[in-house]
Motif scaffolding. Structure first.
Motif, PDB file in Angstrom:
ATOM      1  N   ILE A  80       9.461 -62.242 -32.248  1.00  0.00           N
ATOM      2  CA  ILE A  80      10.514 -63.146 -31.792  1.00  0.00           C
ATOM      3  C   ILE A  80      10.391 -64.549 -32.389  1.00  0.00           C
ATOM      4  CG2 ILE A  80      11.319 -64.410 -29.743  1.00  0.00           C
ATOM      5  CD1 ILE A  80      11.351 -61.787 -28.240  1.00  0.00           C
ATOM      6  N   PRO A  81       9.175 -65.123 -32.506  1.00  0.00           N
ATOM      7  CA  PRO A  81       9.101 -66.452 -33.145  1.00  0.00           C
ATOM      8  C   PRO A  81       9.717 -66.462 -34.541  1.00  0.00           C
ATOM      9  CG  PRO A  81       7.042 -65.954 -32.036  1.00  0.00           C
ATOM     10  CD  PRO A  81       7.850 -64.697 -31.990  1.00  0.00           C
ATOM     11  N   GLU A  82       9.498 -65.405 -35.302  1.00  0.00           N
ATOM     12  CA  GLU A  82      10.078 -65.319 -36.647  1.00  0.00           C
ATOM     13  C   GLU A  82      11.602 -65.261 -36.576  1.00  0.00           C
ATOM     14  OE1 GLU A  82      10.368 -62.097 -40.333  1.00  0.00           O
ATOM     15  OE2 GLU A  82       8.756 -61.915 -38.855  1.00  0.00           O
ATOM     16  N   ALA A  83      12.118 -64.460 -35.644  1.00  0.00           N
ATOM     17  CA  ALA A  83      13.570 -64.331 -35.528  1.00  0.00           C
ATOM     18  C   ALA A  83      14.205 -65.652 -35.113  1.00  0.00           C
ATOM     19  CB  ALA A  83      13.913 -63.235 -34.520  1.00  0.00           C
ATOM     20  N   ARG A  84      13.633 -66.309 -34.108  1.00  0.00           N
ATOM     21  CA  ARG A  84      14.182 -67.597 -33.655  1.00  0.00           C
ATOM     22  C   ARG A  84      14.047 -68.662 -34.742  1.00  0.00           C
ATOM     23  NH1 ARG A  84      11.316 -68.793 -28.030  1.00  0.00           N
ATOM     24  NH2 ARG A  84      12.902 -70.418 -27.812  1.00  0.00           N
ATOM     25  N   GLY A  85      12.932 -68.632 -35.435  1.00  0.00           N
ATOM     26  CA  GLY A  85      12.728 -69.599 -36.512  1.00  0.00           C
ATOM     27  C   GLY A  85      13.694 -69.435 -37.659  1.00  0.00           C
ATOM     28  N   SER A  86      14.265 -68.240 -37.789  1.00  0.00           N
ATOM     29  CA  SER A  86      15.253 -67.973 -38.836  1.00  0.00           C
ATOM     30  C   SER A  86      16.668 -68.339 -38.395  1.00  0.00           C
ATOM     31  CB  SER A  86      15.213 -66.492 -39.228  1.00  0.00           C
ATOM     32  OG  SER A  86      13.950 -66.140 -39.732  1.00  0.00           O
ATOM     33  N   GLY A  87      16.791 -68.874 -37.165  1.00  0.00           N
ATOM     34  CA  GLY A  87      18.099 -69.282 -36.665  1.00  0.00           C
ATOM     35  C   GLY A  87      18.842 -68.196 -35.920  1.00  0.00           C
ATOM     36  N   CYS A  88      18.167 -67.075 -35.682  1.00  0.00           N
ATOM     37  CA  CYS A  88      18.777 -65.936 -35.003  1.00  0.00           C
ATOM     38  C   CYS A  88      18.623 -66.096 -33.486  1.00  0.00           C
ATOM     39  CB  CYS A  88      18.095 -64.652 -35.487  1.00  0.00           C
ATOM     40  SG  CYS A  88      18.803 -63.147 -34.901  1.00  0.00           S
ATOM     41  N   ILE A  89      19.690 -65.839 -32.723  1.00  0.00           N
ATOM     42  CA  ILE A  89      19.594 -65.839 -31.268  1.00  0.00           C
ATOM     43  C   ILE A  89      19.037 -64.493 -30.826  1.00  0.00           C
ATOM     44  CG2 ILE A  89      20.857 -65.990 -29.084  1.00  0.00           C
ATOM     45  CD1 ILE A  89      22.901 -67.724 -30.492  1.00  0.00           C
ATOM     46  N   VAL A  90      18.036 -64.519 -29.959  1.00  0.00           N
ATOM     47  CA  VAL A  90      17.359 -63.304 -29.526  1.00  0.00           C
ATOM     48  C   VAL A  90      17.731 -62.960 -28.087  1.00  0.00           C
ATOM     49  CG1 VAL A  90      15.103 -62.311 -28.951  1.00  0.00           C
ATOM     50  CG2 VAL A  90      15.404 -63.590 -31.090  1.00  0.00           C
ATOM     51  N   ILE A  91      18.049 -61.695 -27.851  1.00  0.00           N
ATOM     52  CA  ILE A  91      18.131 -61.152 -26.502  1.00  0.00           C
ATOM     53  C   ILE A  91      16.901 -60.272 -26.326  1.00  0.00           C
ATOM     54  CG2 ILE A  91      19.378 -59.639 -24.916  1.00  0.00           C
ATOM     55  CD1 ILE A  91      21.965 -60.421 -26.295  1.00  0.00           C
ATOM     56  N   ASP A  92      15.987 -60.679 -25.438  1.00  0.00           N
ATOM     57  CA  ASP A  92      14.728 -59.948 -25.280  1.00  0.00           C
ATOM     58  C   ASP A  92      14.714 -59.185 -23.969  1.00  0.00           C
ATOM     59  OD1 ASP A  92      12.017 -59.174 -25.895  1.00  0.00           O
ATOM     60  OD2 ASP A  92      11.451 -60.511 -24.257  1.00  0.00           O
ATOM     61  N   ASN A  93      14.576 -57.863 -24.062  1.00  0.00           N
ATOM     62  CA  ASN A  93      14.581 -57.003 -22.885  1.00  0.00           C
ATOM     63  C   ASN A  93      13.177 -56.509 -22.530  1.00  0.00           C
ATOM     64  OD1 ASN A  93      16.308 -55.592 -20.912  1.00  0.00           O
ATOM     65  ND2 ASN A  93      15.554 -53.728 -21.880  1.00  0.00           N
ATOM     66  N   SER A  94      12.149 -57.071 -23.146  1.00  0.00           N
ATOM     67  CA  SER A  94      10.791 -56.547 -22.966  1.00  0.00           C
ATOM     68  C   SER A  94      10.089 -57.055 -21.717  1.00  0.00           C
ATOM     69  CB  SER A  94       9.935 -56.903 -24.187  1.00  0.00           C
ATOM     70  OG  SER A  94       9.637 -58.297 -24.203  1.00  0.00           O
ATOM     71  N   GLY A  95      10.575 -58.141 -21.133  1.00  0.00           N
ATOM     72  CA  GLY A  95       9.899 -58.762 -20.001  1.00  0.00           C
ATOM     73  C   GLY A  95       8.868 -59.793 -20.412  1.00  0.00           C
ATOM     74  N   LEU A  96       8.775 -60.085 -21.704  1.00  0.00           N
ATOM     75  CA  LEU A  96       7.790 -61.035 -22.206  1.00  0.00           C
ATOM     76  C   LEU A  96       7.946 -62.409 -21.577  1.00  0.00           C
ATOM     77  CD1 LEU A  96       5.550 -61.846 -24.251  1.00  0.00           C
ATOM     78  CD2 LEU A  96       7.380 -62.276 -25.913  1.00  0.00           C
ATOM     79  N   PHE A  97       9.176 -62.835 -21.364  1.00  0.00           N
ATOM     80  CA  PHE A  97       9.429 -64.193 -20.869  1.00  0.00           C
ATOM     81  C   PHE A  97       9.676 -64.231 -19.365  1.00  0.00           C
ATOM     82  CE2 PHE A  97      10.542 -64.112 -25.345  1.00  0.00           C
ATOM     83  CZ  PHE A  97       9.886 -65.231 -25.815  1.00  0.00           C
ATOM     84  N   SER A  98       9.259 -63.182 -18.684  1.00  0.00           N
ATOM     85  CA  SER A  98       9.418 -63.135 -17.234  1.00  0.00           C
ATOM     86  C   SER A  98       8.718 -64.324 -16.575  1.00  0.00           C
ATOM     87  CB  SER A  98       8.822 -61.833 -16.693  1.00  0.00           C
ATOM     88  OG  SER A  98       8.853 -61.807 -15.292  1.00  0.00           O
ATOM     89  N   GLY A  99       9.447 -65.033 -15.725  1.00  0.00           N
ATOM     90  CA  GLY A  99       8.883 -66.164 -15.001  1.00  0.00           C
ATOM     91  C   GLY A  99       8.970 -67.486 -15.726  1.00  0.00           C
ATOM     92  N   ASP A 100       9.410 -67.486 -16.977  1.00  0.00           N
ATOM     93  CA  ASP A 100       9.553 -68.734 -17.732  1.00  0.00           C
ATOM     94  C   ASP A 100      10.848 -69.424 -17.297  1.00  0.00           C
ATOM     95  OD1 ASP A 100       9.910 -70.774 -19.604  1.00  0.00           O
ATOM     96  OD2 ASP A 100       9.055 -69.599 -21.247  1.00  0.00           O
ATOM     97  N   GLN A 101      10.707 -70.501 -16.551  1.00  0.00           N
ATOM     98  CA  GLN A 101      11.867 -71.188 -15.985  1.00  0.00           C
ATOM     99  C   GLN A 101      12.724 -71.884 -17.045  1.00  0.00           C
ATOM    100  OE1 GLN A 101      12.646 -70.964 -12.608  1.00  0.00           O
ATOM    101  NE2 GLN A 101      10.956 -69.507 -12.626  1.00  0.00           N
ATOM    102  N   LYS A 102      12.204 -72.024 -18.262  1.00  0.00           N
ATOM    103  CA  LYS A 102      12.973 -72.703 -19.312  1.00  0.00           C
ATOM    104  C   LYS A 102      13.909 -71.752 -20.040  1.00  0.00           C
ATOM    105  CE  LYS A 102       9.095 -73.961 -21.095  1.00  0.00           C
ATOM    106  NZ  LYS A 102       8.058 -74.509 -22.024  1.00  0.00           N
ATOM    107  N   ILE A 103      13.745 -70.449 -19.821  1.00  0.00           N
ATOM    108  CA  ILE A 103      14.553 -69.453 -20.513  1.00  0.00           C
ATOM    109  C   ILE A 103      15.614 -68.909 -19.580  1.00  0.00           C
ATOM    110  CG2 ILE A 103      14.515 -67.283 -21.808  1.00  0.00           C
ATOM    111  CD1 ILE A 103      12.984 -69.598 -23.119  1.00  0.00           C
ATOM    112  N   PRO A 104      16.882 -68.911 -19.976  1.00  0.00           N
ATOM    113  CA  PRO A 104      17.927 -68.391 -19.094  1.00  0.00           C
ATOM    114  C   PRO A 104      17.751 -66.908 -18.795  1.00  0.00           C
ATOM    115  CG  PRO A 104      18.864 -69.619 -20.942  1.00  0.00           C
ATOM    116  CD  PRO A 104      17.417 -69.431 -21.241  1.00  0.00           C
TER     117      PRO A 104
END
Length: 337
Positions: A81-105
């Motif tokens: 995901i860091p590579e994808a975001r760094g390339s300007g791509c918007i990511v929809i992540d369904n893995s649960g990696l960002f669970s609990g991160d209040q900064k991520i919608p």
């Protein structure tokens, strides 16, 4: 305006349902990039009558895509995901990696579509987990009509919540046990087949599991603060697909049993089943709506009610959420262009 979309995990159980949902809804893409962890794939994915060749994810240039759907494991999401975001791509992540991160919608398109605006700034959006989707979609019509003071929910989770490992473990254990062999519960703390587990995920000192905490937090982030609190209990049941929730709710404003039923009947994403006998296997699987049954009033206050809700967690709770979020981001991109 259609977007160029990359899909990593197109061949996972949820990925297959995402492709099917895109096909059924005639989801338009300018270009589709199915991504595989393997190199040298010579197959293709078909969408809307067009074949799209499969590429190796490690060789893919994410700047070619406007949007990337990660329908894979946490470790693969963390790696790529860091590579994808760094390339300007918007990511929809369904893995649960960002669970609990209040900064991520955390977005459920039917209830908080406005959160999609933040995805363009963060280059990341997270679809609500299936159990939170079930609870939020079930409570929403009551919250809109009467307000919710507090709620207590028990979610009976199917094994597909744990991905392909869950369904394969249940199938494997069932065969072994029926043949007189010991069960082999890979990835679970106890036998899954013919059994009910008192909690899902690891427990904290307060007796709340990490899964229950995630479900409650995501539900509140979607619906808004529930003044008296939201209590969630998640249990594992030996069902392949389809979550069931037993919901008790205290309303802010008193009403009647018929009015509560009418609120459910008027909601576009709910199929009201009155007191019909329903089950995940017979009724919820392959259903795009939530099923609501056994609505009951408690006491004389006109504020306390309970009901049972069911949902196809893989199709409705994951695939439709991902495709709905992709459609929402496509519309937002149009507005910004």
């Amino acid at each position: 305006m259609a977007l160029k979309i990359a899909i990593y995990g197109y061949d996972s159980d949820v990925g297959k349902l995402v492709i099917e949902t895109m096909q059924n809804t005639h989801f338009e893409v300018e270009e589709l990039f199915p991504l595989s962890p393997l190199s040298g794939e010579f197959d293709a994915v078909t969408l809307n009558g067009r074949n799209y060749m499969i590429s190796s994810v490690d060789d893919f240039d994410f700047s070619k895509a406007d949007l990337a759907l990660f329908l894979t494991t946490k470790d693969e999401s963390e790696r790529l995901i860091p590579e994808a975001r760094g390339s300007g791509c918007i990511v929809i992540d369904n893995s649960g990696l960002f669970s609990g991160d209040q900064k991520i919608p955390v977005i459920l398109p039917e209830l908080n579509p406005f959160e999609a605006d933040y995805a363009f700034d963060t280059k990341l959006a997270v679809p609500a987990c299936s159990s939170a989707s079930l609870i939020a979609l079930a409570l929403s019509p009551l919250d809109d009509e009467f307000g919710i003071e507090r709620s207590s929910v028990t979610v009976l989770q199917s094994v597909s919540e744990q991905g392909r490992n869950g369904t394969e473990t249940l199938a494997h254990e069932t065969v072994r046990l029926l043949n007189g062999l010991d069960g082999e519960h890979y990835g679970f703390d106890a036998q899954v087949a013919f059994n009910v587990l008192s909690h899902v995920g690891s427990l904290g000192d307060d007796g709340v599991s990490n899964d229950e905490r995630r479900i409650a937090e995501e539900t509140v982030r979607i619906l808004g603060k529930i003044q008296g609190g939201l209590d969630v209990t998640a249990m594992q049941v030996p069902v392949f697909y389809g979550h069931t929730a037993v919901v008790h709710v205290d309303l802010k404003n008193g009403t009647t049993l018929d009015a509560v039923k009418d609120a459910f009947k008027a909601c576009s994403w709910i199929k009201f089943c009155n007191n019909d006998l329903i089950s995940p296997v017979e009724n919820a699987v392959n259903e795009s709506q939530l099923l609501i049954t056994r609505v009951k009033a408690h006491g004389r206050s006109g504020k306390s009610f309970s009901f049972i809700a069911m949902m196809d967690n893989a199709r409705r709770g994951e695939a439709m959420n991902v495709v709905g979020l992709a459609a929402l981001l496509t519309e937002k991109a149009k507005e910004r262009s």
